[in-house]
Design a protein around this motif. Sequence first.
Motif, mmCIF file in Angstrom:
data_model
loop_
_atom_site.group_PDB
_atom_site.id
_atom_site.type_symbol
_atom_site.label_atom_id
_atom_site.label_comp_id
_atom_site.label_asym_id
_atom_site.label_seq_id
_atom_site.Cartn_x
_atom_site.Cartn_y
_atom_site.Cartn_z
ATOM 1 N N ARG A 27 9.544 9.481 -28.012
ATOM 2 C CA ARG A 27 10.466 8.819 -28.945
ATOM 3 C C ARG A 27 11.321 7.780 -28.230
ATOM 4 N N LEU A 28 11.450 6.612 -28.867
ATOM 5 C CA LEU A 28 12.408 5.603 -28.448
ATOM 6 C C LEU A 28 13.600 5.738 -29.396
ATOM 7 N N ILE A 29 14.780 5.950 -28.848
ATOM 8 C CA ILE A 29 15.968 6.161 -29.668
ATOM 9 C C ILE A 29 16.826 4.903 -29.723
ATOM 10 N N GLU A 30 17.018 4.267 -28.575
ATOM 11 C CA GLU A 30 17.849 3.060 -28.479
ATOM 12 C C GLU A 30 17.135 2.078 -27.562
ATOM 13 N N GLU A 31 16.921 0.868 -28.050
ATOM 14 C CA GLU A 31 16.187 -0.131 -27.269
ATOM 15 C C GLU A 31 17.113 -1.232 -26.772
ATOM 16 N N PRO A 32 16.716 -1.957 -25.746
ATOM 17 C CA PRO A 32 15.449 -1.873 -25.035
ATOM 18 C C PRO A 32 15.432 -0.709 -24.041
ATOM 19 N N VAL A 33 14.272 -0.046 -23.951
ATOM 20 C CA VAL A 33 14.060 1.009 -22.965
ATOM 21 C C VAL A 33 13.433 0.338 -21.747
ATOM 22 N N VAL A 34 14.205 0.311 -20.660
ATOM 23 C CA VAL A 34 13.759 -0.358 -19.428
ATOM 24 C C VAL A 34 13.915 0.607 -18.257
ATOM 25 N N PHE A 35 12.885 0.661 -17.435
ATOM 26 C CA PHE A 35 12.885 1.501 -16.239
ATOM 27 C C PHE A 35 12.693 0.650 -14.991
ATOM 28 N N LEU A 36 13.277 1.098 -13.896
ATOM 29 C CA LEU A 36 12.929 0.639 -12.557
ATOM 30 C C LEU A 36 12.021 1.738 -12.014
ATOM 31 N N SER A 37 10.803 1.391 -11.658
ATOM 32 C CA SER A 37 9.821 2.372 -11.198
ATOM 33 C C SER A 37 9.501 2.137 -9.731
ATOM 34 N N VAL A 38 9.479 3.234 -8.966
ATOM 35 C CA VAL A 38 8.984 3.196 -7.593
ATOM 36 C C VAL A 38 7.825 4.185 -7.544
ATOM 37 N N PRO A 50 0.801 -1.223 0.000
ATOM 38 C CA PRO A 50 0.000 0.000 0.000
ATOM 39 C C PRO A 50 0.841 1.285 0.000
ATOM 40 N N ALA A 51 1.955 1.300 0.716
ATOM 41 C CA ALA A 51 2.784 2.510 0.810
ATOM 42 C C ALA A 51 3.582 2.781 -0.461
ATOM 43 N N ALA A 52 3.927 1.738 -1.192
ATOM 44 C CA ALA A 52 4.738 1.901 -2.407
ATOM 45 C C ALA A 52 4.764 0.597 -3.187
ATOM 46 N N SER A 53 4.924 0.739 -4.501
ATOM 47 C CA SER A 53 5.149 -0.437 -5.341
ATOM 48 C C SER A 53 6.417 -0.183 -6.139
ATOM 49 N N ALA A 54 7.107 -1.265 -6.462
ATOM 50 C CA ALA A 54 8.321 -1.175 -7.283
ATOM 51 C C ALA A 54 8.168 -2.167 -8.423
ATOM 52 N N ARG A 55 8.520 -1.694 -9.629
ATOM 53 C CA ARG A 55 8.356 -2.521 -10.818
ATOM 54 C C ARG A 55 9.538 -2.312 -11.747
ATOM 55 N N VAL A 56 9.785 -3.293 -12.591
ATOM 56 C CA VAL A 56 10.681 -3.140 -13.730
ATOM 57 C C VAL A 56 9.780 -3.221 -14.945
ATOM 58 N N PHE A 57 9.903 -2.240 -15.858
ATOM 59 C CA PHE A 57 9.088 -2.323 -17.061
ATOM 60 C C PHE A 57 9.876 -1.934 -18.295
ATOM 61 N N ARG A 58 9.468 -2.552 -19.404
ATOM 62 C CA ARG A 58 10.057 -2.256 -20.708
ATOM 63 C C ARG A 58 9.018 -1.522 -21.549
ATOM 64 N N VAL A 59 9.470 -0.498 -22.265
ATOM 65 C CA VAL A 59 8.608 0.292 -23.144
ATOM 66 C C VAL A 59 8.832 -0.194 -24.577
ATOM 67 N N TYR A 60 7.751 -0.489 -25.282
ATOM 68 C CA TYR A 60 7.832 -1.046 -26.636
ATOM 69 C C TYR A 60 7.470 -0.052 -27.736
ATOM 70 N N ARG A 61 6.791 1.011 -27.372
ATOM 71 C CA ARG A 61 6.418 2.026 -28.366
ATOM 72 C C ARG A 61 6.253 3.350 -27.624
ATOM 73 N N PRO A 62 6.272 4.461 -28.336
ATOM 74 C CA PRO A 62 6.068 5.756 -27.676
ATOM 75 C C PRO A 62 4.777 5.757 -26.862
ATOM 76 N N THR A 63 4.816 6.469 -25.730
ATOM 77 C CA THR A 63 3.627 6.549 -24.881
ATOM 78 C C THR A 63 3.093 7.978 -24.915
ATOM 79 N N PRO A 64 1.824 8.128 -25.290
ATOM 80 C CA PRO A 64 1.215 9.455 -25.381
ATOM 81 C C PRO A 64 1.049 10.108 -24.007
ATOM 82 N N ALA A 65 0.722 11.377 -24.032
ATOM 83 C CA ALA A 65 0.512 12.151 -22.803
ATOM 84 C C ALA A 65 -0.523 11.475 -21.908
#
Length: 149
Positions: free
Chosen positions: A104-115, A41-56
């Motif tokens: 824009r994705l310039i160089e793949e894979p685009v991967v984030f660690l999200s908190v 409940p206080a926080a989540s942590a994830r690893v995610f990969r982006v496959y295409r541009p994400t709109p606003a």
Amino acid sequence: MSDTDPGTAPTRGRFDIGAIAAALPESAATMLVDTYLTDRPAASARVFRVYRPTPAHYHAGCDEYLYVVSGRGTFWIGDSSDEAEFGPGQLLFFERGVVHALPRLIEEPVVFLSVDTPRRAPTDVIFVDPETGTAESFMARNAPGSESA
């Protein structure tokens, strides 16, 4: 390792971010695919990969910290005039309700660690223009037929 039930999740963990990122699929029908590391409940942590541009879009329920694990692209926070390139080792931060995009994705894979603080529900994504996306097209776990939906 994934803590998907906040009531029964372990109280600690060690995560190999590189191995988790490498296990994400090479392609996806959705904008991104994620793996939860923790989901409390206080926080989540994830690893995610982006496959295409994400709109606003924005998240109504949490602040988000994005650490760039790999890849390069452009990201804007608050206004499209803020668009700038990002790369490995950088941290992007924005509060709940702040519109952001990855045009824009310039160089793949685009991967984030999200908190996300507090926890971000997988369906907490609101697109500025509803024609550009839905929770189902945004994240694989929300897609119809997904085992983790």
